[in-house]
Design a protein around this motif. Structure first.
Motif, PDB file in Angstrom:
ATOM      1  N   LEU A  84      -3.576  82.441  32.841  1.00 49.10           N
ATOM      2  CA  LEU A  84      -2.386  82.322  31.999  1.00 49.10           C
ATOM      3  C   LEU A  84      -1.984  83.672  31.436  1.00 49.10           C
ATOM      4  O   LEU A  84      -2.817  84.444  30.967  1.00 49.10           O
ATOM      5  CB  LEU A  84      -2.648  81.364  30.837  1.00 49.10           C
ATOM      6  N   VAL A  87       2.087  81.648  27.763  1.00 49.28           N
ATOM      7  CA  VAL A  87       2.234  80.241  28.138  1.00 49.28           C
ATOM      8  C   VAL A  87       2.563  80.068  29.616  1.00 49.28           C
ATOM      9  O   VAL A  87       2.758  78.952  30.085  1.00 49.28           O
ATOM     10  CB  VAL A  87       3.324  79.549  27.278  1.00 49.28           C
ATOM     11  N   ALA A 205       6.125  77.633  31.381  1.00 46.58           N
ATOM     12  CA  ALA A 205       6.068  77.065  30.032  1.00 46.58           C
ATOM     13  C   ALA A 205       4.883  76.106  29.989  1.00 46.58           C
ATOM     14  O   ALA A 205       5.031  74.903  29.845  1.00 46.58           O
ATOM     15  CB  ALA A 205       7.371  76.336  29.699  1.00 46.58           C
ATOM     16  N   ALA A 206       3.685  76.664  30.107  1.00 48.89           N
ATOM     17  CA  ALA A 206       2.485  75.840  30.236  1.00 48.89           C
ATOM     18  C   ALA A 206       2.256  74.950  29.020  1.00 48.89           C
ATOM     19  O   ALA A 206       1.707  73.858  29.144  1.00 48.89           O
ATOM     20  CB  ALA A 206       1.264  76.728  30.470  1.00 48.89           C
ATOM     21  N   ASP A 207       2.675  75.405  27.830  1.00 50.16           N
ATOM     22  CA  ASP A 207       2.506  74.574  26.643  1.00 50.16           C
ATOM     23  C   ASP A 207       3.321  73.294  26.755  1.00 50.16           C
ATOM     24  O   ASP A 207       2.842  72.193  26.460  1.00 50.16           O
ATOM     25  CB  ASP A 207       2.880  75.351  25.384  1.00 50.16           C
ATOM     26  N   ASN A 210       1.927  70.962  29.575  1.00 53.80           N
ATOM     27  CA  ASN A 210       0.764  70.180  29.163  1.00 53.80           C
ATOM     28  C   ASN A 210       1.132  69.010  28.267  1.00 53.80           C
ATOM     29  O   ASN A 210       0.359  68.055  28.140  1.00 53.80           O
ATOM     30  CB  ASN A 210      -0.243  71.079  28.443  1.00 53.80           C
ATOM     31  N   ARG A 264      14.304  76.886  27.623  1.00 52.64           N
ATOM     32  CA  ARG A 264      13.408  77.920  28.159  1.00 52.64           C
ATOM     33  C   ARG A 264      13.867  78.379  29.550  1.00 52.64           C
ATOM     34  O   ARG A 264      13.807  79.562  29.870  1.00 52.64           O
ATOM     35  CB  ARG A 264      11.981  77.390  28.243  1.00 52.64           C
TER      36      ARG A 264
END
Length: 378
Positions: A84, A87, A205-207, A210, A264
């Motif tokens: 990562l 994010v 936008a990994a947050d 998840n 985003r």
């Protein structure tokens, strides 16, 4: 007893036993060779072990450029391993089964990255990528002017897809609020398909990723975990429990996350190499999820989602195809053919999960070859 039915003579018995032994040894040798061919190529790979609570080691240091990691799952549930940058997911391997290993290959730029270690609640490790003379030269290299058009076109495609996902999430929220199970199931399928069409950009936008689509296996308490949210939690309620009960707040949160994700996407700064690179990574992720049966674990119908995902992969190919066809016509045709083969496998009735995963892997390999051909990777 006829002569033909008599037992073998004493002279023949040792010969038959010897021949049988050779056949057994030959079978063992063939099995060993086949198994060896199916093992991941681990030479030069950096070993990383994911346990139930951490990575071993928790800190890694590598030079910039091509890197290979051998990730072994020493926990009791499937895991993913990610690199990562804030994010944004730089690289990942998903659905590594307990006791199994998987190889991740990635070209890394200098910097300090986080690495995930099994459960989302586990502490993260650190990966330090050291600058080299080669990486400094790459940083100084100008972008290809010919790729400005494809980059802009791809950005527009993704913005439109994000808008469709937001509207689909809102429709799903309304169907759940109305208490209509059948309508909610239909709306979920549509929303999940639109989310699948954003798979190339979702890791940036990994947050939010998840929260929108976490797998239960990544969470300490699985389906009962408070972090089991978004499309995954709604799918579980609608299809595993056949109920809309308690889903209204989950759907409302999903709508908010979809709106935030759309914002985003508008702000994302894409790169020319990211068009094909992100598509290749997504195709590999789809192959892993299909093989493991985790794409729609409760609805148990991957067809619509895979169709949407393959459509976005084909759109990524199409924006680069004029340049690729000029550089290497045979490779252009190969990428197109492999994506078409993946489409055919994904839409087959009944679907052969193993064949579909293999077709997606082949498509990923073809997509991964685009950047080197276009001079986007040395």
């Amino acid at each position: 007893m006829t002569p033909s039915a008599q037992a073998p003579s004493g002279r023949l018995l040792p010969l038959l036993l010897g021949t049988g032994g050779l056949l057994v040894l030959g079978g063992v040798a063939l099995f060993w060779l086949a198994s060896a061919r199916n093992q991941p190529q681990t030479e030069g790979a950096i070993p990383v072990t994911v346990t139930a609570t951490a990575c071993e080691p928790m800190a890694l240091e590598v030079p910039a450029g091509p890197a290979r990691f051998l990730i072994r799952n020493a926990s009791d549930r499937p895991v993913e391993w990610e690199i990562l940058n804030g994010v944004m997911v730089v690289a990942e391997r998903e659905n590594i089964a307990p006791g199994f290993s998987s190889v991740l290959s990635e070209r890394l730029k200098p910097g300090v990255y986080d690495i995930t270690c099994g459960l989302l609640s586990n502490p993260r490790g650190k990966l330090t990528v050291l600058a080299t003379a080669e990486s400094a030269a790459e940083t100084a290299a100008p972008p290809l002017r010919e790729l400005i058009g494809p980059l802009s076109e791809r950005k527009v495609q993704l913005m439109k897809a994000a808008g469709k996902f937001t509207r689909a999430a809102q429709a799903l929220e309304q169907a759940i609020a109305a208490g209509d199970l059948a309508a909610a199931r239909t709306a979920w399928t549509q929303a999940a398909a639109h989310w699948a069409s954003l798979g190339t950009v979702a890791p940036q936008a990994a947050d939010l990723q998840n929260r929108i689509a976490p797998q239960a296996a990544w969470l300490a308490a699985r389906e009962e975990d408070p972090a089991f949210t978004g499309l995954s939690r709604i799918e579980y309620g609608l299809f595993a429990r056949s109920s809309v009960a308690d889903l209204a707040p989950v759907a409302a949160a999903l709508s908010r996350d979809a709106t935030e994700f759309q914002s985003r996407v508008k702000a994302f700064d894409g790169t020319p190499a990211g068009i094909a690179g992100d598509a290749a990574r997504y195709a590999r992720s789809l192959a892993d999820a299909t093989a493991a049966g985790t794409l729609t674990p409760y609805a148990a119908d991957d067809t619509v989602l895979l169709g949407a995902a393959l459509d976005t992969l084909d759109r990524a190919r199409a924006v680069l195809d004029p340049l690729l066809a000029a550089a290497d016509p045979a490779q252009s045709a190969r990428v197109k053919d492999r994506l078409a083969a993946a489409h055919a496998a994904a839409s087959a009735v009944p679907q052969d999960r193993k064949a579909t995963a293999a077709a997606l892997t082949a498509a990923a390999e073809a997509l991964a070859g685009i950047n080197p051909t276009l001079g986007l990777e040395p």
